[in-house]
Design a protein around this motif. Structure first.
Motif, PDB file in Angstrom:
ATOM      1  N   ILE A  79       2.203   7.115  -2.801  1.00 38.31           N
ATOM      2  CA  ILE A  79       1.121   6.132  -2.974  1.00 38.31           C
ATOM      3  C   ILE A  79      -0.223   6.843  -3.003  1.00 38.31           C
ATOM      4  CG2 ILE A  79      -0.010   4.131  -1.943  1.00 38.31           C
ATOM      5  CD1 ILE A  79       2.711   3.354  -0.769  1.00 38.31           C
ATOM      6  N   ASN A  80      -0.427   7.796  -2.078  1.00 39.16           N
ATOM      7  CA  ASN A  80      -1.682   8.549  -2.070  1.00 39.16           C
ATOM      8  C   ASN A  80      -1.839   9.396  -3.321  1.00 39.16           C
ATOM      9  OD1 ASN A  80      -0.748   8.388   1.067  1.00 39.16           O
ATOM     10  ND2 ASN A  80      -2.965   8.235   0.866  1.00 39.16           N
ATOM     11  N   ALA A  81      -0.740  10.000  -3.780  1.00 42.90           N
ATOM     12  CA  ALA A  81      -0.823  10.858  -4.963  1.00 42.90           C
ATOM     13  C   ALA A  81      -1.243  10.074  -6.196  1.00 42.90           C
ATOM     14  CB  ALA A  81       0.520  11.547  -5.200  1.00 42.90           C
ATOM     15  N   PRO A 111     -11.149  10.764  -5.116  1.00 45.31           N
ATOM     16  CA  PRO A 111     -11.642  12.044  -4.602  1.00 45.31           C
ATOM     17  C   PRO A 111     -12.470  11.848  -3.332  1.00 45.31           C
ATOM     18  CG  PRO A 111     -11.947  11.917  -6.984  1.00 45.31           C
ATOM     19  CD  PRO A 111     -11.511  10.562  -6.538  1.00 45.31           C
ATOM     20  N   GLY A 112     -12.007  12.430  -2.225  1.00 42.64           N
ATOM     21  CA  GLY A 112     -12.712  12.317  -0.952  1.00 42.64           C
ATOM     22  C   GLY A 112     -12.549  10.988  -0.256  1.00 42.64           C
ATOM     23  N   MET A 150      -0.856  -2.951   4.566  1.00 44.27           N
ATOM     24  CA  MET A 150      -1.809  -2.803   3.477  1.00 44.27           C
ATOM     25  C   MET A 150      -2.272  -1.353   3.399  1.00 44.27           C
ATOM     26  SD  MET A 150      -4.161  -6.246   3.891  1.00 44.27           S
ATOM     27  CE  MET A 150      -4.910  -5.656   5.410  1.00 44.27           C
ATOM     28  N   TYR A 151      -2.623  -0.930   2.200  1.00 48.92           N
ATOM     29  CA  TYR A 151      -3.203   0.394   1.994  1.00 48.92           C
ATOM     30  C   TYR A 151      -4.661   0.194   1.594  1.00 48.92           C
ATOM     31  CZ  TYR A 151       1.264   2.780   2.357  1.00 48.92           C
ATOM     32  OH  TYR A 151       2.445   3.294   2.829  1.00 48.92           O
ATOM     33  N   VAL A 152      -5.554   0.712   2.427  1.00 45.81           N
ATOM     34  CA  VAL A 152      -6.983   0.504   2.257  1.00 45.81           C
ATOM     35  C   VAL A 152      -7.664   1.861   2.173  1.00 45.81           C
ATOM     36  CG1 VAL A 152      -9.037  -0.618   3.208  1.00 45.81           C
ATOM     37  CG2 VAL A 152      -6.777  -1.588   3.649  1.00 45.81           C
ATOM     38  N   TYR A 153      -8.683   1.957   1.332  1.00 47.06           N
ATOM     39  CA  TYR A 153      -9.439   3.203   1.255  1.00 47.06           C
ATOM     40  C   TYR A 153     -10.166   3.458   2.574  1.00 47.06           C
ATOM     41  CZ  TYR A 153      -8.497   3.439  -3.724  1.00 47.06           C
ATOM     42  OH  TYR A 153      -7.864   3.525  -4.936  1.00 47.06           O
ATOM     43  N   ARG A 154     -10.195   4.716   2.974  1.00 48.44           N
ATOM     44  CA  ARG A 154     -10.759   5.079   4.279  1.00 48.44           C
ATOM     45  C   ARG A 154     -12.203   4.617   4.431  1.00 48.44           C
ATOM     46  NH1 ARG A 154     -10.407  11.294   5.569  1.00 48.44           N
ATOM     47  NH2 ARG A 154     -11.874  11.301   3.818  1.00 48.44           N
ATOM     48  N   SER A 155     -12.973   4.631   3.353  1.00 47.92           N
ATOM     49  CA  SER A 155     -14.374   4.220   3.424  1.00 47.92           C
ATOM     50  C   SER A 155     -14.521   2.723   3.688  1.00 47.92           C
ATOM     51  CB  SER A 155     -15.090   4.578   2.122  1.00 47.92           C
ATOM     52  OG  SER A 155     -14.484   3.900   1.020  1.00 47.92           O
TER      53      SER A 155
END
Length: 242
Positions: free
Chosen positions: A154-156, A161-162, A182-187
């Motif tokens: 999933i991450n790949a 970027p970042g 859920m998959y959420v962007y770290r930001s």
């Protein structure tokens, strides 16, 4: 204008005493009931398999509550001890090989084994942080348990970027064992200082039992203001997008 003490009526005092008693007794009674029910449930499963000569219920004029639970804990410990040696591991591999040949059973067994190994493993770092994400829409925040960053397919495919995707678990009220992955962007995650236990209490109580938190004094343009870390993180993120 002087403060005049307000006198309470007899009925008001009785009501306050009753509510105080409920607050003290209710948690104790519910905890005792759950523990007693669990003990009897384990006894009902284990005691029928105990030989009559080893069952104290056959010698005493009353039943011994919790004896089945003690036997179950002893047997589980012994199975773990035997599995740790070469012969035990060989038996386990043989049993897993038999289950692996069963089309429906093998899927359930492998899934359950992976879950228990992940939850009970000392190397597990799952749900180490509590955070907030905007869900189900912008401006509405939901409490989540952050599972941590891992390098998966999933991450790949979806990482920026970042700004990698992070797996989070959003529990439902009042049962924190059910919810949504859920998959959420770290930001987009606002991390909190509260522990997993405090987050679970907040979910179970539907927001009524919140952990104590002291706001940090922050200075803006020379003027001190009170703002929490979460609010500060949200404000900084919004300022960066504008």
């Amino acid at each position: 204008m002087s403060d005049v003490p307000i006198k309470m009526s007899g009925m008001t005092r009785l009501r306050n005493y009753f509510l105080t008693g409920v607050i003290v007794i209710a948690p104790l009674a519910i905890t005792a009931y759950i523990a007693w029910t669990f003990i009897h449930w384990v006894d009902s499963w284990v005691k029928p398999y105990i030989p009559s000569s080893y069952n104290p219920d056959n010698y005493l004029p009353f039943a011994v509550p919790g004896f089945g639970l003690v036997v179950a804990l002893f047997m589980i410990t012994m199975i773990g001890f035997l599995t740790a040696n070469f012969i035990g591991r060989s038996i386990v591999r043989f049993g897993e090989g038999l289950l692996g040949r069963m089309p429906l059973v093998r899927g359930v067994y492998k899934a359950l084994k992976q879950i228990f190994e992940t939850v009970l493993s000392h190397k597990s770092d799952m749900f180490s942080t509590v955070g907030m994400v905007e869900y189900p829409r912008k401006g509405v925040w939901s409490l989540v348990f952050v599972a941590g960053e891992k390098d998966t397919e999933i991450n790949a495919r979806l990482d920026k970027p970042g700004d990698p995707l992070v797996a989070v678990f959003m529990p439902c009220t009042p049962n924190p064992t059910t919810g949504f992955l859920m998959y959420v962007y770290r930001s987009e995650i606002v991390l909190l200082d509260m522990s997993i236990e405090d987050g679970a209490k907040l979910i179970v109580s539907a927001g009524l039992v919140a952990p104590p938190y002291k706001r940090l004094p922050v200075t803006v343009a020379g003027e001190p203001i009170d703002i929490s870390l979460a609010e500060l993180a949200v404000a900084n993120r919004k300022r960066g997008t504008n």
